[in-house]
Design a protein around this motif. Structure first.
Motif, PDB file in Angstrom:
ATOM      1  N   ALA A 248      38.679  38.024  44.258  1.00 36.19           N
ATOM      2  CA  ALA A 248      38.374  36.859  43.634  1.00 36.19           C
ATOM      3  C   ALA A 248      37.842  37.302  42.335  1.00 36.19           C
ATOM      4  N   GLY A 249      37.548  38.533  42.028  1.00 37.05           N
ATOM      5  CA  GLY A 249      37.064  38.866  40.774  1.00 37.05           C
ATOM      6  C   GLY A 249      38.163  39.063  39.762  1.00 37.05           C
ATOM      7  N   ASN A 250      39.212  39.075  40.351  1.00 42.29           N
ATOM      8  CA  ASN A 250      40.658  39.341  39.360  1.00 42.29           C
ATOM      9  C   ASN A 250      41.509  38.042  39.216  1.00 42.29           C
ATOM     10  N   ILE A 251      40.738  36.914  39.803  1.00 41.93           N
ATOM     11  CA  ILE A 251      41.357  35.515  39.657  1.00 41.93           C
ATOM     12  C   ILE A 251      40.744  34.710  38.784  1.00 41.93           C
TER      13      ILE A 251
ATOM     14  N   PRO B 180      28.449  34.090  42.810  1.00 46.42           N
ATOM     15  CA  PRO B 180      28.924  35.609  43.058  1.00 46.42           C
ATOM     16  C   PRO B 180      28.429  36.358  44.153  1.00 46.42           C
ATOM     17  N   TYR B 181      27.412  36.183  44.927  1.00 43.56           N
ATOM     18  CA  TYR B 181      27.044  36.748  46.015  1.00 43.56           C
ATOM     19  C   TYR B 181      26.612  35.778  47.078  1.00 43.56           C
TER      20      TYR B 181
ATOM     21  N   ILE C  86      32.613  25.828  47.891  1.00 43.69           N
ATOM     22  CA  ILE C  86      31.788  26.750  47.309  1.00 43.69           C
ATOM     23  C   ILE C  86      32.558  28.118  47.083  1.00 43.69           C
ATOM     24  N   TRP C  87      32.876  28.623  46.107  1.00 45.89           N
ATOM     25  CA  TRP C  87      33.811  29.711  45.877  1.00 45.89           C
ATOM     26  C   TRP C  87      32.951  30.947  45.895  1.00 45.89           C
ATOM     27  N   ILE C  88      32.935  31.589  46.967  1.00 48.81           N
ATOM     28  CA  ILE C  88      32.061  33.148  46.773  1.00 48.81           C
ATOM     29  C   ILE C  88      32.856  34.157  46.177  1.00 48.81           C
ATOM     30  N   ARG C  89      32.766  34.338  44.902  1.00 50.36           N
ATOM     31  CA  ARG C  89      33.483  35.378  44.023  1.00 50.36           C
ATOM     32  C   ARG C  89      32.544  36.637  43.726  1.00 50.36           C
ATOM     33  N   TYR C  90      32.461  37.387  44.805  1.00 48.97           N
ATOM     34  CA  TYR C  90      31.665  38.590  44.703  1.00 48.97           C
ATOM     35  C   TYR C  90      32.599  39.587  43.880  1.00 48.97           C
ATOM     36  N   PRO C  91      32.069  40.323  42.972  1.00 47.94           N
ATOM     37  CA  PRO C  91      32.597  41.230  41.958  1.00 47.94           C
ATOM     38  C   PRO C  91      33.607  42.002  42.446  1.00 47.94           C
TER      39      PRO C  91
END
Length: 236
Positions: free
Chosen positions: A191-194, A207-208, A182-187
């Motif tokens: 990760a928000g720039n990938i 996202p959170y 599971i990818w946690i892509r918090y803004p």
């Protein structure tokens, strides 16, 4: 929240540079140095890695970092803040997941200096540090001890799940190992720039951290309907 802690600790060095870094640019530039140092010094403890990476970044910027500045940066891990929602999320997950394991990419001595980690450590049944493998991520050998632990407890690989915000350090090795993730892509994170990470083993994007909690509850049957809108989306 290592990214927040590192960015704040980089401010004295960044202030010497005429170029005005965006947050994500400074962190990307720093982590390029950290990865290079880990490759050069794979047996060094993380506190040494931090100091050397700070010096390496200074060299690449054409700056001179005083020894005390590098040491201050390395010791900043003691004050890196806890990630938002970490405590309530871990409290909930610990009640839902029988074997919650931490795999920090840090040696035990350095990790023990972290006040934030001391707050969340009680929620994990095992903490596997660099000392067990003596290799840093993304080397797959760094994952062998927790994988062995789960195997010994009778949990097959397809029922395990790695959770991380790092594609490079965690999600790519997980894909190589066939480990669900599971990818946690918090803004506010890098990760928000990938671009969206494609082709991983069964993976979700959250996202959170609160969305991770909701996702696990849904799959555990705690929720009787679909997860709330936006809580998690399948990558594939």
């Amino acid at each position: 929240d290592s990214e927040c802690g590192i960015y704040e600790a980089l401010q004295p060095l960044i202030a010497q540079c005429p170029y005005q870094f965006e947050r994500w640019e400074a962190l990307t530039f720093y982590f390029e140095s950290e990865v290079a140092v880990k490759q050069r010094m794979p047996t060094a403890p993380y506190s040494k890695i931090l100091a050397e990476a700070h010096d390496d970044m200074a060299d690449r910027l054409g700056l001179v970092a005083a020894d005390d500045l590098s040491l201050t940066f390395a010791s900043s891990i003691a004050n890196w803040p806890i990630l938002n929602e970490a405590l309530p999320c871990l409290s909930s997950l610990a009640a839902l997941v029988p074997f919650l394991v931490a795999l920090p990419d840090i040696d035990k001595e350095t990790l023990n200096k972290s006040a934030a980690f001391a707050m969340i450590a009680p929620y994990f049944c095992r903490v596997y540090t660099w000392d067990g493998s003596h290799v840093y991520k993304p080397e797959v050998a760094a994952f062998q001890l927790p994988l062995k632990f789960y195997k010994d407890t009778g949990i097959p690989l397809e029922q395990q799940c790695l959770v991380s915000n790092s594609v490079f350090r965690d999600l790519e090795p997980a894909r190589e190992l066939g480990l669900p993730a599971i990818w946690i892509r918090y803004p506010q994170s890098l990760a928000g720039n990938i671009p969206s990470f494609e082709g991983s083993s069964p993976a979700y994007v959250c996202p959170y951290l609160v969305d991770l909690d909701l996702l696990i509850r849904y799959h555990k049957g705690v929720w009787s309907s679909t997860p709330p809108d936006g809580s998690a989306e399948p990558v594939n």
